[in-house]
Design an enzyme around this catalytic site. Structure first.
Site, PDB file in Angstrom:
ATOM      1  N   GLU A   6      11.420   7.608  -7.787  1.00  0.00           N
ATOM      2  CA  GLU A   6      10.750   8.581  -8.664  1.00  0.00           C
ATOM      3  C   GLU A   6      11.255   9.972  -8.335  1.00  0.00           C
ATOM      4  OE1 GLU A   6       6.439   8.551  -8.759  1.00  0.00           O
ATOM      5  OE2 GLU A   6       6.399   6.370  -8.548  1.00  0.00           O
TER       6      GLU A   6
ATOM      7  N   GLU B 159       3.968   3.798  -3.426  1.00  0.00           N
ATOM      8  CA  GLU B 159       3.492   4.865  -2.534  1.00  0.00           C
ATOM      9  C   GLU B 159       2.394   4.346  -1.604  1.00  0.00           C
ATOM     10  OE1 GLU B 159       2.554   8.348  -4.899  1.00  0.00           O
ATOM     11  OE2 GLU B 159       4.669   8.847  -5.014  1.00  0.00           O
TER      12      GLU B 159
END
Ligand code: BG6
Length: 494
Positions: free
Chosen positions: A392, A189
């Protein structure tokens, strides 16, 4: 016949700092994540509690907070349970395990001249265990942590020297594991350095008098590091596949008023910005306009833009938990504030998040939206035309262990079923989604709130938020469900 190919990567995802524990074993150095203390929910109200200040970090090291509990130091003790845990993943039929290497386990201070052999040996054992079962490791090099020393001495990624430290680390693990690991992600991220500078970039933001300047500069260093890591990877093993990783939550406009649509489009650019740099290899025009407007001046070295252009990633990956919503006048609307970090800049790139009343919202402020996953996959494919891994996805919530050691988590099955169904449509429509690794295949410590009882896993770990419990592993109902999904190549979602 399933449309999902038989070599699809079906798996689960984790991060070292939330999973491993053993924070002071095997020669590991302190990590930025080891400094994050547990804040009970009555106090945090489910908001993000992962930021640490420089002064706090020094006090913690000096032992002034020894009465506090630091869950990320202990994780769920994968360090001592990895054989059992990987065997359970194999029993589920997983063909991929997304995990991260703890950078301070390999380079305890980050700027050490030699790696820590004991740390390298630990990951040798983990990868060997995966390969024994035919599980493909998908490895993140930096997932929300870096050696604490780099934060204290260099203010993390604000300092360009971190590029060299990171490359030394990357070279070490690429050479060591070049026959064991094919899929790599340099940064988890990567957009998080902007929203949570300590978590994403090891930055003590209170040292800066201009948050935007500091965070975009740090991001530039991470972009260059990512590109140079990609270059290095190709030199070491031409079979390596390097991916981006974005925390993706697309914004919808609150209404169809043109000004709301424009507000959502502008907000979405802060998602695309990261992939424009990593996947297309260039700073987009809208980012340059934003920098000008906000007096952000990124210091670049002569070759930086060429490095970015010449070394773009092979696949895009992203996490997807929920969608967001905004509008031209968010101040007049109900906010979705639960997970907005304190001190978050609010401007056109970072608008207030408003409630989307079409969607259910979890106790942690996550608006559940399976169709949003399909929209996200379509958008990312249409813009970049590179294979996609959903790295995810999942539902974090409380579970109950019954007296006969069962966990009936139908709510989780429903969430996953609806999301996988949307992903399947994209595959059927020809988009090369090559993998799906749901988050926390085994229960781990929450990144945002450090709760251990906010669970995502198919495998239950018997421990409370303070680390009390047996740490025994139990199979949830979702364990058997996911096993069936994988065995049927995504056909049987019932
Ligand atoms: C992603 C992170 O943002 O979300 C993970 O990459 C994190 O590290 C996950 O755990 C879920 O967030 P949380 O706060 O529920 O753990």
């Amino acid at each position: 016949m399933s449309q999902i190919p038989s070599d699809f990567l079906w798996g689960g995802a984790t991060a070292a700092n939330q999973l491993e524990g053993a924070y002071n074993e095997g020669g590991k150095g302190l990590s930025t994540a080891d400094m994050v203390k547990f804040v009970p929910r009555e106090v945090s109200q489910g908001t993000n509690t992962e930021t640490v200040t420089y002064a706090e970090a020094l006090e913690i090291i000096a032992g002034q907070h020894d009465n506090e509990y630091y869950p990320k130091r202990w994780g769920v003790d994968f360090y001592h349970h990895f054989k059992e845990d990987i065997a359970l993943m194999a029993e589920m039929g997983m063909t991929c395990f997304r995990m991260s290497i703890s950078w301070p386990r390999i380079f305890p201070h980050g700027d050490d001249l030699e790696p820590n052999e004991e740390g390298l040996q630990f990951y040798d054992q983990v990868f060997d265990e995966c390969l024994k079962y035919g599980i493909e490791p998908l490895v993140t090099l930096s997932h929300y942590e870096m050696p604490l020393h780099l934060s204290l001495e260099y203010n993390g990624w604000e300092n360009r020297k971190c590029i060299d430290f990171f490359l030394t680390y990357a070279k070490t693990v690429f050479e060591r594991y070049k026959h064991k690991v094919k899929y790599w992600i340099p940064f988890n991220e990567i957009n998080m350095s902007l929203h949570l500078p300590y978590t994403g970039g090891g930055i003590f933001i209170e040292k800066s008098n201009n948050k935007l300047q500091t965070t975009f500069q740090a991001l530039h260093h991470q972009f260059v590091a990512s590109a140079l890591t990609t270059k290095l990877a190709r030199e070491i093993n031409s079979q390596f596949q390097i991916g981006s990783m974005l925390g993706l939550s697309l914004y919808y406009p609150k209404t169809n008023a043109p000004e709301d649509i424009l507000a959502a489009q502008t907000a979405n650019r802060i998602n695309y910005f990261f992939l424009d740099v990593l996947s297309k290899g260039e700073y987009p025009t809208y980012a340059n306009a934003y920098f000008q407007k906000n007096q952000v001046q990124i210091h670049m070295e002569e070759n930086d833009l060429k490095i970015l252009k010449d070394n773009t990633i092979d696949f895009n990956s992203f996490s997807y938990y929920y969608s967001l919503c905004t509008c031209a006048h968010p101040e007049n609307e109900e906010s979705l504030v639960a997970f907005v970090p304190e001190g978050e800049v609010i401007d056109e790139f970072h608008p207030r998040k408003v409630r989307n009343n079409n969607l259910e919202v979890t106790d942690w402020g996550f608006q559940i939206d399976p169709i949003g996953l399909r929209i996200a996959i379509n958008e990312i494919w249409d813009r970049y035309h590179k294979p996609i891994i959903i790295s995810e996805n999942g539902l974090g919530t409380y579970d109950t262990l019954t007296t006969d050691k069962k966990i009936h988590d139908n709510y989780r099955i429903q969430y996953l079923r609806e999301h996988i169904a949307q992903m399947k449509i994209c595959v059927e429509e020809g988009i090369p989604v090559i993998g799906y690794t749901s988050w926390g295949c085994i229960d781990i410590v929450s990144a945002g709130t450090s709760e251990r009882t906010k669970r995502y896993g198919y495998i239950y770990v018997d421990s409370d938020d303070y680390g009390n419990g047996t740490f025994n592993r139990y199979k949830k109902d979702s364990f058997y469900w996911y096993k069936k999904v994988i065995a049927s190549h995504g056909e049987d979602l019932d």
